[in-house]
Design a protein around this motif. Structure first.
Motif, PDB file in Angstrom:
ATOM      1  N   LEU A   1       0.824  -1.209   0.000  1.00 56.63           N
ATOM      2  CA  LEU A   1       0.000   0.000   0.000  1.00 56.63           C
ATOM      3  C   LEU A   1       0.863   1.265   0.000  1.00 56.63           C
ATOM      4  O   LEU A   1       0.549   2.236  -0.692  1.00 56.63           O
ATOM      5  N   ALA A   2       1.932   1.262   0.761  1.00 56.28           N
ATOM      6  CA  ALA A   2       2.816   2.430   0.813  1.00 56.28           C
ATOM      7  C   ALA A   2       3.485   2.660  -0.535  1.00 56.28           C
ATOM      8  O   ALA A   2       3.518   3.792  -1.043  1.00 56.28           O
ATOM      9  N   ILE A   3       4.005   1.605  -1.132  1.00 55.28           N
ATOM     10  CA  ILE A   3       4.667   1.738  -2.426  1.00 55.28           C
ATOM     11  C   ILE A   3       3.664   2.109  -3.512  1.00 55.28           C
ATOM     12  O   ILE A   3       3.906   2.996  -4.335  1.00 55.28           O
ATOM     13  N   GLY A   4       2.513   1.447  -3.512  1.00 56.83           N
ATOM     14  CA  GLY A   4       1.486   1.764  -4.508  1.00 56.83           C
ATOM     15  C   GLY A   4       0.965   3.180  -4.378  1.00 56.83           C
ATOM     16  O   GLY A   4       0.782   3.885  -5.380  1.00 56.83           O
ATOM     17  N   GLY A   5       0.721   3.630  -3.146  1.00 58.82           N
ATOM     18  CA  GLY A   5       0.267   5.003  -2.943  1.00 58.82           C
ATOM     19  C   GLY A   5       1.292   6.018  -3.394  1.00 58.82           C
ATOM     20  O   GLY A   5       0.953   7.044  -3.995  1.00 58.82           O
ATOM     21  N   ALA A   6       2.572   5.743  -3.149  1.00 65.01           N
ATOM     22  CA  ALA A   6       3.622   6.658  -3.582  1.00 65.01           C
ATOM     23  C   ALA A   6       3.725   6.688  -5.103  1.00 65.01           C
ATOM     24  O   ALA A   6       3.890   7.765  -5.699  1.00 65.01           O
ATOM     25  N   ILE A   7       3.609   5.541  -5.738  1.00 68.63           N
ATOM     26  CA  ILE A   7       3.660   5.496  -7.202  1.00 68.63           C
ATOM     27  C   ILE A   7       2.470   6.237  -7.797  1.00 68.63           C
ATOM     28  O   ILE A   7       2.618   7.025  -8.741  1.00 68.63           O
ATOM     29  N   PHE A   8       1.286   6.031  -7.235  1.00 70.02           N
ATOM     30  CA  PHE A   8       0.116   6.745  -7.737  1.00 70.02           C
ATOM     31  C   PHE A   8       0.218   8.244  -7.484  1.00 70.02           C
ATOM     32  O   PHE A   8      -0.219   9.045  -8.299  1.00 70.02           O
ATOM     33  N   ALA A   9       0.785   8.635  -6.342  1.00 65.69           N
ATOM     34  CA  ALA A   9       0.935  10.062  -6.055  1.00 65.69           C
ATOM     35  C   ALA A   9       1.846  10.741  -7.075  1.00 65.69           C
ATOM     36  O   ALA A   9       1.658  11.910  -7.389  1.00 65.69           O
TER      37      ALA A   9
ATOM     38  N   SER B   1       2.319   9.547 -10.287  1.00 64.44           N
ATOM     39  CA  SER B   1       1.926   9.330 -11.673  1.00 64.44           C
ATOM     40  C   SER B   1       0.522   9.825 -12.033  1.00 64.44           C
ATOM     41  O   SER B   1       0.224   9.943 -13.213  1.00 64.44           O
ATOM     42  N   LEU B   2      -0.317  10.103 -11.057  1.00 57.21           N
ATOM     43  CA  LEU B   2      -1.659  10.591 -11.378  1.00 57.21           C
ATOM     44  C   LEU B   2      -1.594  12.041 -11.855  1.00 57.21           C
ATOM     45  O   LEU B   2      -0.664  12.777 -11.526  1.00 57.21           O
ATOM     46  N   THR B   3      -2.598  12.446 -12.617  1.00 58.46           N
ATOM     47  CA  THR B   3      -2.588  13.801 -13.170  1.00 58.46           C
ATOM     48  C   THR B   3      -3.457  14.778 -12.387  1.00 58.46           C
ATOM     49  O   THR B   3      -3.187  15.966 -12.393  1.00 58.46           O
ATOM     50  N   ARG B   4      -4.478  14.320 -11.732  1.00 63.62           N
ATOM     51  CA  ARG B   4      -5.323  15.225 -10.949  1.00 63.62           C
ATOM     52  C   ARG B   4      -4.789  15.349  -9.538  1.00 63.62           C
ATOM     53  O   ARG B   4      -4.459  14.347  -8.891  1.00 63.62           O
ATOM     54  N   VAL B   5      -4.741  16.574  -9.064  1.00 67.72           N
ATOM     55  CA  VAL B   5      -4.093  16.837  -7.784  1.00 67.72           C
ATOM     56  C   VAL B   5      -4.864  16.205  -6.632  1.00 67.72           C
ATOM     57  O   VAL B   5      -4.255  15.683  -5.686  1.00 67.72           O
ATOM     58  N   ILE B   6      -6.160  16.207  -6.669  1.00 63.15           N
ATOM     59  CA  ILE B   6      -6.941  15.630  -5.573  1.00 63.15           C
ATOM     60  C   ILE B   6      -6.702  14.120  -5.478  1.00 63.15           C
ATOM     61  O   ILE B   6      -6.647  13.556  -4.385  1.00 63.15           O
ATOM     62  N   HIS B   7      -6.524  13.463  -6.628  1.00 63.25           N
ATOM     63  CA  HIS B   7      -6.214  12.035  -6.613  1.00 63.25           C
ATOM     64  C   HIS B   7      -4.819  11.790  -6.029  1.00 63.25           C
ATOM     65  O   HIS B   7      -4.599  10.794  -5.340  1.00 63.25           O
TER      66      HIS B   7
ATOM     67  N   VAL C   1      -5.118  11.976  -2.220  1.00 63.36           N
ATOM     68  CA  VAL C   1      -5.733  10.770  -1.658  1.00 63.36           C
ATOM     69  C   VAL C   1      -4.722   9.611  -1.642  1.00 63.36           C
ATOM     70  O   VAL C   1      -4.607   8.889  -0.640  1.00 63.36           O
ATOM     71  N   SER C   2      -3.979   9.452  -2.729  1.00 69.62           N
ATOM     72  CA  SER C   2      -2.984   8.370  -2.741  1.00 69.62           C
ATOM     73  C   SER C   2      -1.845   8.652  -1.767  1.00 69.62           C
ATOM     74  O   SER C   2      -1.298   7.729  -1.169  1.00 69.62           O
ATOM     75  N   LEU C   3      -1.508   9.926  -1.556  1.00 70.37           N
ATOM     76  CA  LEU C   3      -0.501  10.270  -0.558  1.00 70.37           C
ATOM     77  C   LEU C   3      -1.014   9.961   0.853  1.00 70.37           C
ATOM     78  O   LEU C   3      -0.265   9.492   1.703  1.00 70.37           O
ATOM     79  N   ALA C   4      -2.311  10.195   1.093  1.00 68.52           N
ATOM     80  CA  ALA C   4      -2.899   9.855   2.389  1.00 68.52           C
ATOM     81  C   ALA C   4      -2.872   8.338   2.617  1.00 68.52           C
ATOM     82  O   ALA C   4      -2.620   7.882   3.743  1.00 68.52           O
ATOM     83  N   VAL C   5      -3.092   7.549   1.571  1.00 72.14           N
ATOM     84  CA  VAL C   5      -2.994   6.093   1.691  1.00 72.14           C
ATOM     85  C   VAL C   5      -1.566   5.694   2.064  1.00 72.14           C
ATOM     86  O   VAL C   5      -1.350   4.821   2.919  1.00 72.14           O
ATOM     87  N   THR C   6      -0.587   6.361   1.461  1.00 70.58           N
ATOM     88  CA  THR C   6       0.812   6.088   1.795  1.00 70.58           C
ATOM     89  C   THR C   6       1.091   6.412   3.250  1.00 70.58           C
ATOM     90  O   THR C   6       1.729   5.629   3.967  1.00 70.58           O
ATOM     91  N   PHE C   7       0.608   7.578   3.717  1.00 67.33           N
ATOM     92  CA  PHE C   7       0.828   7.970   5.111  1.00 67.33           C
ATOM     93  C   PHE C   7       0.185   6.984   6.082  1.00 67.33           C
ATOM     94  O   PHE C   7       0.788   6.606   7.096  1.00 67.33           O
ATOM     95  N   LEU C   8      -1.038   6.547   5.796  1.00 72.55           N
ATOM     96  CA  LEU C   8      -1.721   5.606   6.683  1.00 72.55           C
ATOM     97  C   LEU C   8      -1.038   4.242   6.693  1.00 72.55           C
ATOM     98  O   LEU C   8      -0.945   3.596   7.746  1.00 72.55           O
TER      99      LEU C   8
END
Length: 179
Positions: free
Chosen positions: A27-35, A37-43, A46-53
């Motif tokens: 989850l940490a690695i996936g959230g960081a990768i999504f943070a 590579s995603l184009t919308r800032v709100i997304h 959210v993925s950064l919050a998943v990484t933090f949790l």
């Protein structure tokens, strides 16, 4: 070769703590990768919050409950909310740019799988020293507090002054933009 890899994977999932570590790490690695590579800032937020949790979950597995609590309170809560407020208060135009690089994406995926395969092989073939005895009933929050207010009191106070100055500076800048 395949038998040793299978035995390594079987040992990896042998205990629930190892399984939870694997889930939190993914989850940490996936959230960081999504943070990244995603184009919308709100997304991204959210993925950064998943990484933090998920990092907080890893801290709980390491018996650092106080650090996990601070991680959830400060990073997953305050920083994520601050970023969302920043997004809401700024004007941004959405420019949808479609990048088509399938060869680049395939090479990136192959490189990632090869990197993690090399890491898995290296970890499985490394002999680690025996862990020292750790008392999980030990109050690590008290130990952190004693260290913070005895050996590290000056950096602690300097950090509080720095945060106060940054807060006052943010208020001054916000008032100046308002006028």
């Amino acid at each position: 070769m395949l038998g040793s890899i299978w035995d390594g994977l079987k040992d990896l999932f042998l205990t629930p703590a190892n399984l939870m570590f694997f889930v939190f790490a993914l989850l940490a690695i996936g959230g960081a990768i999504f943070a990244m590579s995603l184009t919308r800032v709100i997304h991204m937020v959210v993925s950064l919050a998943v990484t933090f949790l998920s990092l907080a979950g890893l801290y709980v597995l390491l018996n650092a409950e106080f650090v996990a609590f601070v991680q959830v309170l400060i990073y997953a809560g305050a920083i994520s909310i601050l970023m969302i407020f920043g997004i809401m208060m700024t004007k941004h135009e959405s420019e949808e740019t479609e990048l088509k690089r399938p060869l680049h994406n395939w090479l990136l995926g192959i490189g990632i799988v090869a990197f993690f395969g090399i890491l898995f092989y290296a970890i499985q073939n490394t002999s680690f020293p025996a862990p020292t005895a750790f008392d999980p009933g030990e109050n690590n929050t008290e130990a952190i507090g004693i260290q913070l207010f005895s050996a590290h009191v000056i950096p602690f106070e300097l950090m509080s002054v720095l945060l106060t100055v940054a807060f006052i500076g943010a208020i001054v800048l916000a008032k100046r933009e308002e006028e």
